[in-house]
Design a protein around this motif. Structure first.
Motif, short mmCIF file in Angstrom:
data_model
loop_
_atom_site.label_atom_id
_atom_site.label_comp_id
_atom_site.label_asym_id
_atom_site.label_seq_id
_atom_site.Cartn_x
_atom_site.Cartn_y
_atom_site.Cartn_z
N HIS A 149 51.27 31.65 49.79
CA HIS A 149 50.77 32.67 48.81
C HIS A 149 50.77 32.03 47.47
O HIS A 149 51.16 31.06 46.97
N THR A 155 47.76 41.95 45.12
CA THR A 155 46.70 40.90 45.11
C THR A 155 46.98 39.69 44.45
O THR A 155 46.96 38.82 45.27
N SER A 190 45.27 36.12 48.88
CA SER A 190 44.33 35.59 49.80
C SER A 190 44.02 36.54 50.68
O SER A 190 44.72 37.56 50.42
N LYS A 191 43.05 36.49 51.55
CA LYS A 191 42.97 37.55 52.45
C LYS A 191 43.37 36.85 54.11
O LYS A 191 42.78 37.36 55.12
N ASP A 223 38.34 35.89 41.04
CA ASP A 223 39.31 36.23 41.83
C ASP A 223 38.57 37.12 43.31
O ASP A 223 39.15 37.96 43.93
N GLN A 248 40.29 36.95 46.97
CA GLN A 248 41.53 37.83 47.17
C GLN A 248 41.25 39.23 47.16
O GLN A 248 42.11 40.18 47.50
#
Ligand code: PEP
Ligand code: MN
Length: 376
Positions: free
Chosen positions: A265, A290, A295-296, A335, A338
């Protein structure tokens, strides 16, 4: 030392006069009176500033109109809980209550880019009934060559669109005192169609001049984000800077802390500090899943790590969530990787509802358990 007066005591009445006359015999002590609007009553408190060790607590305790005298051992005189003080320090802004019981989701893009994207965002928020947004016009970037935000040029159309879709508050980061003036001017010019919560970002968490600037105005509440490398104590001292300048309408936000131990993370999620902050202070507590996760990535159970982090914060009693969404993350100027998408919005809101309900059930269970212990 803090002297808490009984709820019905008039701050201009005879009890207060007698108290201040008595305190006048200590010339090295300054007094500051403040009225705190809690959820159920207004409490007047008198703060004694200076060396108070020779001020007799018992004598003051016996004076008419005095409910309680608290010796302040911690440094957080204004934002802290000192045993006897009111339950919490909430506030109402734009008709919305912020306190340690409320929950509000502030969603939106990291950085404002185009009117089309902002409008899609607001339209979807209106569809799901969310009136609190996040949106960056002034962006602090690690690299000087990255997009720095549109600055004040985007404010007129952002505020106008917010009004069109019933958005009541936008959390917006400020980097310098002049940005507060620019926001105020743009809101006034637009006819105040919405409100702004001034955000102090993690990179400015110990920018004391900025803290004093957001603290010395009363118009906008402040969202203070924990410094990514600061202890809880250092971050609370920073909030105290804001409060000591006169503005107590503060929300404190956990956004993860910088540590290699948080890998993969972006930051190490610190949401176990939600109950800690609620115990140490009377401020509403926000989480930012977030920037913590960054990250996703998705766990094998089908849930995004951002959803899991959000749930951790909410189930621990968070009062506000700051979360990045973008209609086209691949086009976002900051960003994007994310950001959640519009397709993920309904799922996100439904997941929040489940965890909030679970938190409320946990709270009710805890109060039943305490009652049982007391009556046993
Ligand atoms: C943000 O919320 O847009 C942001 C920059 O967050 P942080 O200050 O926590 O990095
Ligand atoms: Mn961001």
């Amino acid at each position: 030392m803090i002297i808490i007066l009984k709820p019905d005591i008039d701050p201009n009445g005879p009890e207060m006069t007698a108290l201040l006359d008595y305190l006048a015999q200590f010339p090295d002590i300054q007094t500051r009176i403040s009225g705190i609007r809690g959820t159920s009553r207004v409490v007047n408190e008198v703060y004694l500033i200076g060396p108070t060790h020779h001020v007799p607590q018992d004598t003051i305790q016996r004076m008419p109109g005095v409910e309680k005298v608290v010796r302040v051992s911690s440094k957080y005189r204004q934002i802290g809980r000192h045993g006897g003080q009111m339950n919490e320090l909430g506030f109402t802004y734009q008709g919305i209550q912020f306190n340690q019981d409320s929950l509000h989701i502030f969603m939106g893009p990291c950085a404002v880019d185009t009117p089309e994207h902002v409008e899609i965002m607001f339209r979807n928020m209106q569809r799901v009934g969310v009136t609190t947004a996040r949106m960056g016009a002034y962006k602090p970037r690690t690299s000087p060559y990255d997009f720095q935000g549109h600055g004040k040029t985007c404010l007129p159309w952002v505020f106008e669109l917010a009004g069109k879709y019933g958005i009541k508050v936008i959390a917006m980061e400020v980097l310098r005192a002049v940005h507060i003036e620019e926001i105020k001017e743009a809101l006034d010019d637009a006819g105040n169609p919405t409100g702004v919560m001034l955000q102090v970002g993690t990179r400015n968490a110990q920018n004391f001049e900025l803290l004093k600037a957001v603290g010395s105005q009363q118009e906008f509440p402040v969202l203070y984000k924990r410094g990514m490398g600061l202890s809880i104590e250092e971050s609370l001292n920073a909030c105290e800077y804001i409060a000591s300048e006169g503005n107590r309408n503060i929300v404190i936000c956990l956004r993860g802390i910088k540590s290699r131990l948080g890998d993969p993370h972006r930051n190490l999620v610190d949401f176990m500090h939600v109950p800690v902050l609620k115990r140490l202070t009377r401020l509403p507590v926000c989480i930012d899943p977030t920037h913590s996760v960054g990250s996703k990535d998705r766990a094998p159970d089908g849930l995004l790590d951002i959803f899991h982090a959000t749930a951790q914060g909410i189930i621990a009693g968070a009062n506000m969530v700051l979360v990045e969404f973008h209609p086209r993350p691949e086009l976002a100027l900051c960003d994007g990787p994310q950001a959640l998408t519009m397709q993920e919005l309904d799922h996100f809101m439904a997941d929040v509802e489940i965890t909030r309900k679970a938190y409320e059930e946990r709270k009710a269970l805890a109060s039943r358990a305490v009652l049982k212990e007391m009556t046993a």
